[in-house]
Design a protein around this motif. Sequence first.
Motif, mmCIF file in Angstrom:
data_model
loop_
_atom_site.group_PDB
_atom_site.id
_atom_site.type_symbol
_atom_site.label_atom_id
_atom_site.label_comp_id
_atom_site.label_asym_id
_atom_site.label_seq_id
_atom_site.Cartn_x
_atom_site.Cartn_y
_atom_site.Cartn_z
ATOM 1 N N PRO A 48 0.798 -1.235 0.000
ATOM 2 C CA PRO A 48 0.000 0.000 0.000
ATOM 3 C C PRO A 48 0.829 1.281 0.000
ATOM 4 N N ASN A 49 2.098 1.192 0.403
ATOM 5 C CA ASN A 49 2.956 2.371 0.445
ATOM 6 C C ASN A 49 3.687 2.627 -0.869
ATOM 7 N N ALA A 50 3.478 1.785 -1.855
ATOM 8 C CA ALA A 50 4.183 1.956 -3.129
ATOM 9 C C ALA A 50 3.833 3.300 -3.756
ATOM 10 N N LYS A 51 4.823 3.915 -4.349
ATOM 11 C CA LYS A 51 4.634 5.163 -5.111
ATOM 12 C C LYS A 51 4.617 4.738 -6.581
ATOM 13 N N ILE A 52 3.468 4.904 -7.240
ATOM 14 C CA ILE A 52 3.310 4.432 -8.619
ATOM 15 C C ILE A 52 2.976 5.583 -9.544
#
Length: 144
Positions: free
Chosen positions: A57-61
């Motif tokens: 959920p913390n991924a920067k996409i």
Amino acid sequence: MSRLLLTLPSLMLAALMALALPAQASDSIKTVYHMSEGIPQASRAVNNIRNHLNADPNAKIVVVAHGLGIDFLLQGATNQMEQPFAGGVADLANKGVEFRVCNNTLVSRKIDPGKLLMEAKIVPSGVAEVARLQAREGFVYLRP
């Protein structure tokens, strides 16, 4: 001098241990999804990005689209099952996913920027944006 020699191995050991520690939960992995192939690729990407965010959920996409890859970001675009992309794009944008569209593509295909979904941001060049994100901002490259 002998005191320094005893300290140096201790410092090296501490540095190696720090590298071996797992990343903090607040650390985000930055990923650029490169879109250039049209609707089937976009369908895969939307599903991949949902799965990616479920797992991290913390991924920067950031999604960068050019060529036929921008088609899913046009108003009224649907997938192969005639389901609109707009809702899925809005949902992903609400989760922090950014969508960037190549201005060169808009110009060459004579597409009015007003036909883009509101979540899409225009960048001068899609390929240059992918390269910049990788080289200058440390993004991992994915092509669904």
